[in-house]
Design a protein around this motif. Structure first.
Motif, PDB file in Angstrom:
ATOM      1  N   ALA A  14       0.818  -1.219   0.000  1.00  0.00           N
ATOM      2  CA  ALA A  14       0.000   0.000   0.000  1.00  0.00           C
ATOM      3  C   ALA A  14       0.850   1.265   0.000  1.00  0.00           C
ATOM      4  O   ALA A  14       0.486   2.269   0.605  1.00  0.00           O
ATOM      5  CB  ALA A  14      -0.969  -0.005   1.188  1.00  0.00           C
ATOM      6  N   SER A  15       1.976   1.216  -0.685  1.00  0.00           N
ATOM      7  CA  SER A  15       2.853   2.380  -0.804  1.00  0.00           C
ATOM      8  C   SER A  15       3.216   2.591  -2.269  1.00  0.00           C
ATOM      9  O   SER A  15       2.911   1.770  -3.136  1.00  0.00           O
ATOM     10  CB  SER A  15       4.134   2.181   0.014  1.00  0.00           C
ATOM     11  N   GLY A  16       3.904   3.702  -2.537  1.00  0.00           N
ATOM     12  CA  GLY A  16       4.308   4.007  -3.900  1.00  0.00           C
ATOM     13  C   GLY A  16       5.249   2.995  -4.495  1.00  0.00           C
ATOM     14  O   GLY A  16       5.370   2.903  -5.725  1.00  0.00           O
ATOM     15  N   SER A  17       5.914   2.211  -3.655  1.00  0.00           N
ATOM     16  CA  SER A  17       6.839   1.204  -4.176  1.00  0.00           C
ATOM     17  C   SER A  17       6.119   0.119  -4.962  1.00  0.00           C
ATOM     18  O   SER A  17       6.745  -0.592  -5.760  1.00  0.00           O
ATOM     19  CB  SER A  17       7.638   0.578  -3.033  1.00  0.00           C
ATOM     20  N   VAL A  18       4.816  -0.022  -4.777  1.00  0.00           N
ATOM     21  CA  VAL A  18       4.075  -1.053  -5.505  1.00  0.00           C
ATOM     22  C   VAL A  18       4.089  -0.768  -7.005  1.00  0.00           C
ATOM     23  O   VAL A  18       4.055  -1.689  -7.822  1.00  0.00           O
ATOM     24  CB  VAL A  18       2.641  -1.185  -4.958  1.00  0.00           C
ATOM     25  N   ALA A  19       4.158   0.499  -7.380  1.00  0.00           N
ATOM     26  CA  ALA A  19       4.268   0.822  -8.811  1.00  0.00           C
ATOM     27  C   ALA A  19       5.558   0.265  -9.393  1.00  0.00           C
ATOM     28  O   ALA A  19       5.589  -0.204 -10.543  1.00  0.00           O
ATOM     29  CB  ALA A  19       4.202   2.336  -9.015  1.00  0.00           C
ATOM     30  N   VAL A  20       6.633   0.303  -8.613  1.00  0.00           N
ATOM     31  CA  VAL A  20       7.901  -0.257  -9.068  1.00  0.00           C
ATOM     32  C   VAL A  20       7.794  -1.780  -9.148  1.00  0.00           C
ATOM     33  O   VAL A  20       8.283  -2.400 -10.097  1.00  0.00           O
ATOM     34  CB  VAL A  20       9.054   0.171  -8.148  1.00  0.00           C
ATOM     35  N   GLU A  21       7.151  -2.398  -8.169  1.00  0.00           N
ATOM     36  CA  GLU A  21       6.925  -3.845  -8.233  1.00  0.00           C
ATOM     37  C   GLU A  21       6.135  -4.210  -9.487  1.00  0.00           C
ATOM     38  O   GLU A  21       6.419  -5.233 -10.132  1.00  0.00           O
ATOM     39  CB  GLU A  21       6.169  -4.320  -6.997  1.00  0.00           C
ATOM     40  N   ALA A  22       5.155  -3.391  -9.826  1.00  0.00           N
ATOM     41  CA  ALA A  22       4.357  -3.663 -11.025  1.00  0.00           C
ATOM     42  C   ALA A  22       5.219  -3.596 -12.280  1.00  0.00           C
ATOM     43  O   ALA A  22       5.111  -4.446 -13.173  1.00  0.00           O
ATOM     44  CB  ALA A  22       3.197  -2.676 -11.114  1.00  0.00           C
ATOM     45  N   ALA A  23       6.075  -2.581 -12.357  1.00  0.00           N
ATOM     46  CA  ALA A  23       6.953  -2.466 -13.527  1.00  0.00           C
ATOM     47  C   ALA A  23       7.899  -3.651 -13.616  1.00  0.00           C
ATOM     48  O   ALA A  23       8.085  -4.231 -14.699  1.00  0.00           O
ATOM     49  CB  ALA A  23       7.735  -1.154 -13.454  1.00  0.00           C
ATOM     50  N   ILE A 110       1.325  15.594  -6.618  1.00  0.00           N
ATOM     51  CA  ILE A 110       0.361  14.723  -5.945  1.00  0.00           C
ATOM     52  C   ILE A 110       1.030  13.840  -4.891  1.00  0.00           C
ATOM     53  O   ILE A 110       0.767  13.973  -3.698  1.00  0.00           O
ATOM     54  CB  ILE A 110      -0.399  13.863  -6.973  1.00  0.00           C
ATOM     55  N   TYR A 111       1.913  12.959  -5.333  1.00  0.00           N
ATOM     56  CA  TYR A 111       2.507  11.986  -4.412  1.00  0.00           C
ATOM     57  C   TYR A 111       3.238  12.679  -3.272  1.00  0.00           C
ATOM     58  O   TYR A 111       3.154  12.261  -2.108  1.00  0.00           O
ATOM     59  CB  TYR A 111       3.441  11.066  -5.202  1.00  0.00           C
ATOM     60  N   SER A 112       3.954  13.754  -3.561  1.00  0.00           N
ATOM     61  CA  SER A 112       4.751  14.418  -2.531  1.00  0.00           C
ATOM     62  C   SER A 112       3.889  14.973  -1.401  1.00  0.00           C
ATOM     63  O   SER A 112       4.364  15.098  -0.255  1.00  0.00           O
ATOM     64  CB  SER A 112       5.573  15.551  -3.152  1.00  0.00           C
ATOM     65  N   LEU A 113       2.633  15.294  -1.672  1.00  0.00           N
ATOM     66  CA  LEU A 113       1.766  15.843  -0.635  1.00  0.00           C
ATOM     67  C   LEU A 113       1.466  14.834   0.476  1.00  0.00           C
ATOM     68  O   LEU A 113       1.173  15.224   1.615  1.00  0.00           O
ATOM     69  CB  LEU A 113       0.454  16.339  -1.245  1.00  0.00           C
ATOM     70  N   HIS A 114       1.549  13.559   0.166  1.00  0.00           N
ATOM     71  CA  HIS A 114       1.259  12.554   1.187  1.00  0.00           C
ATOM     72  C   HIS A 114       2.308  12.543   2.300  1.00  0.00           C
ATOM     73  O   HIS A 114       2.044  12.029   3.392  1.00  0.00           O
ATOM     74  CB  HIS A 114       1.128  11.179   0.536  1.00  0.00           C
ATOM     75  N   SER A 174      -3.399   6.802  -7.163  1.00  0.00           N
ATOM     76  CA  SER A 174      -4.825   7.115  -7.055  1.00  0.00           C
ATOM     77  C   SER A 174      -5.523   6.282  -5.988  1.00  0.00           C
ATOM     78  O   SER A 174      -6.687   6.561  -5.642  1.00  0.00           O
ATOM     79  CB  SER A 174      -5.518   6.917  -8.405  1.00  0.00           C
ATOM     80  N   ARG A 175      -4.845   5.278  -5.455  1.00  0.00           N
ATOM     81  CA  ARG A 175      -5.410   4.479  -4.364  1.00  0.00           C
ATOM     82  C   ARG A 175      -5.258   5.172  -3.011  1.00  0.00           C
ATOM     83  O   ARG A 175      -5.865   4.754  -2.024  1.00  0.00           O
ATOM     84  CB  ARG A 175      -4.740   3.103  -4.309  1.00  0.00           C
ATOM     85  N   PHE A 176      -4.420   6.204  -2.954  1.00  0.00           N
ATOM     86  CA  PHE A 176      -4.205   6.929  -1.710  1.00  0.00           C
ATOM     87  C   PHE A 176      -5.258   8.029  -1.574  1.00  0.00           C
ATOM     88  O   PHE A 176      -5.946   8.371  -2.532  1.00  0.00           O
ATOM     89  CB  PHE A 176      -2.807   7.539  -1.682  1.00  0.00           C
TER      90      PHE A 176
END
Length: 214
Positions: A14-23, A110-114, A174-176
């Protein structure tokens, strides 16, 4: 740590690293994940800090030991390093400029605001104001999704008919907060492409494992 012939990703569910896992999954690259919920654990921050002084995920250690940080940079590097997979427009492609525009827009706007949300004192706000600050952050994120949606003309995917790491990035971020229902409301043109990424047969198991409550 794994040997230096393997990619090592410091990340968390549930973190941004999941996008890297997807790639990495789409690229069919062998990689090890070292779990590090740095927002909630001193031990995780210390672990990640050995590779990334910012103590943040994602942090990717390349075969040979070089470290990459910053999600947009990691995703762009992976796409460019494996051009046959066509996960990003090539440098000479006419859509490359817009690809870079929106990759870094998602990252910076967007992401940086979290980063603010776990500890609002990071921006000088008192802890008593956290609910108001988080609500304002979510409104700003909604505005940014709305802005991006107005500027894009998606095809099957965000940049046309080819899946790119931009699609993966947006599918994760967009899941956040303010979460997917708000994203769908603010970004109706982007929504079909992102739902298509959710349903990608190569990624469905990853999404279910790394976003189990989504």
């Amino acid at each position: 740590m794994a040997d230096n012939q393997q990619f090592v990703l410091y990340g968390a569910a549930a973190s941004g690293s999941v996008a890297v896992e997807a790639a990495l999954t789409l690229l069919d690259i062998s990689f090890e994940v070292i779990e590090g919920e740095t927002w909630s654990s001193d031990a995780a921050r210390e672990c990640v800090g050995k590779q990334n002084p910012m103590r943040q995920v994602p942090t990717l250690v390349l075969p040979g030991g070089e470290t990459l940080t910053e999600s947009a940079a990691i995703l762009t590097w992976l796409a460019d390093a494996y051009p046959d997979a066509r996960l990003a427009p090539a440098p000479h492609d006419l859509s490359r400029a817009q690809f870079l525009r929106w990759m870094f827009f998602v990252s910076s706007a967007i992401y940086s605001l979290h980063w603010i949300k776990p500890d609002v004192s990071r921006i000088g706000a008192p802890h008593s104001a956290r609910d108001r600050v988080v609500a304002s952050v979510h409104e700003r994120i909604a505005f940014c999704w709305r802005t991006m949606d107005a500027e894009l003309d998606p095809g099957k995917y965000l940049l046309g008919d080819a899946l790119s790491v931009l699609d993966l990035y947006v599918a994760v971020i967009s899941r956040f907060g303010p979460w997917r229902e708000r994203f769908y409301a603010e970004a109706p043109k982007m929504t079909p492409a992102i739902k298509r990424v959710d349903d990608d047969p190569q990624l469905k198991a990853l999404w279910a494992r790394r976003f189990p409550e989504a």
